[in-house]
Design a protein around this motif. Sequence first.
Motif, PDB file in Angstrom:
ATOM      1  N   SER A 186       0.930   0.539  -2.909  1.00 32.87           N
ATOM      2  CA  SER A 186      -0.759   0.508  -2.965  1.00 32.87           C
ATOM      3  C   SER A 186      -0.893  -0.331  -1.702  1.00 32.87           C
ATOM      4  N   ALA A 187      -2.116  -0.621  -1.176  1.00 30.42           N
ATOM      5  CA  ALA A 187      -2.557  -1.510  -0.144  1.00 30.42           C
ATOM      6  C   ALA A 187      -1.820  -2.976  -0.302  1.00 30.42           C
ATOM      7  N   SER A 188      -1.971  -3.306  -1.640  1.00 25.43           N
ATOM      8  CA  SER A 188      -1.492  -4.548  -2.015  1.00 25.43           C
ATOM      9  C   SER A 188       0.077  -4.575  -2.128  1.00 25.43           C
ATOM     10  N   GLY A 189       0.799  -3.823  -1.817  1.00 26.14           N
ATOM     11  CA  GLY A 189       2.219  -3.613  -1.948  1.00 26.14           C
ATOM     12  C   GLY A 189       2.971  -3.115  -3.448  1.00 26.14           C
ATOM     13  N   ASN A 190       1.994  -2.860  -4.487  1.00 27.27           N
ATOM     14  CA  ASN A 190       2.480  -2.456  -5.688  1.00 27.27           C
ATOM     15  C   ASN A 190       3.233  -1.088  -5.592  1.00 27.27           C
ATOM     16  N   GLY A 205      -3.072  11.178 -13.949  1.00 31.88           N
ATOM     17  CA  GLY A 205      -3.474  10.084 -13.573  1.00 31.88           C
ATOM     18  C   GLY A 205      -2.491   9.475 -12.696  1.00 31.88           C
ATOM     19  N   THR A 206      -2.928   8.162 -12.185  1.00 39.09           N
ATOM     20  CA  THR A 206      -2.371   7.332 -11.355  1.00 39.09           C
ATOM     21  C   THR A 206      -1.895   5.968 -12.066  1.00 39.09           C
ATOM     22  N   ALA A 207      -0.863   5.456 -12.011  1.00 37.86           N
ATOM     23  CA  ALA A 207      -0.477   4.167 -12.501  1.00 37.86           C
ATOM     24  C   ALA A 207       0.110   3.326 -11.625  1.00 37.86           C
ATOM     25  N   CYS A 208      -0.105   1.951 -11.506  1.00 40.68           N
ATOM     26  CA  CYS A 208       0.707   1.036 -10.644  1.00 40.68           C
ATOM     27  C   CYS A 208       1.114  -0.223 -11.260  1.00 40.68           C
ATOM     28  N   ARG A 209       2.346  -0.706 -10.761  1.00 42.36           N
ATOM     29  CA  ARG A 209       3.079  -1.545 -11.462  1.00 42.36           C
ATOM     30  C   ARG A 209       2.702  -2.939 -11.055  1.00 42.36           C
ATOM     31  N   GLU A 210       2.082  -3.869 -12.084  1.00 43.45           N
ATOM     32  CA  GLU A 210       1.548  -4.993 -11.700  1.00 43.45           C
ATOM     33  C   GLU A 210       2.169  -5.990 -12.705  1.00 43.45           C
TER      34      GLU A 210
END
Length: 153
Positions: free
Chosen positions: A116-120, A140-145
């Motif tokens: 992502s734009a934040s680097g995740n 869907g879409t999932a990002c690791r945070e």
Amino acid sequence: MLKKTLITLFASIMTLSLLGCQSTPSSEGTGTVVGGVLGGVLGSQVGKGKGRTAAIIAGTLAGAYFGGKIGKTMDEVDRQKAYNALENNPTNQASSWRNPDSGNAYTVTPTKTYNSASGNACREYTTDVVIDGRRETATGTACRENGTWRVIN
């Protein structure tokens, strides 16, 4: 329209299930809330005046019922397997399993990986589920945070 709603509902339930917090409500409770909200939104798109109000109420009740039912089908082991697919599978490699207690079958396939734009790290995915012999598909879409997959879409 109902099928699309159920798919959206399942994706929302999976989203909330993957958050991984110990204080999160049960899958059934989460499904009930999400289903009720989605049902109310759908009901608001039908009719005018008093008919619209009745559609909102009916949509909320129906959504809550079906959402709770679908949310109840995914237990902790199912959620962990879905999480593991997002964490470990290469793009386009499916993970499939059948829950021995419920008999439901799940397949989670990461379809795209990017930052992502934040680097995740983020992954688009497809989930196929068979509940009582009926197949539904959700994307869907999932990002690791902070080490946990969080569905964002």
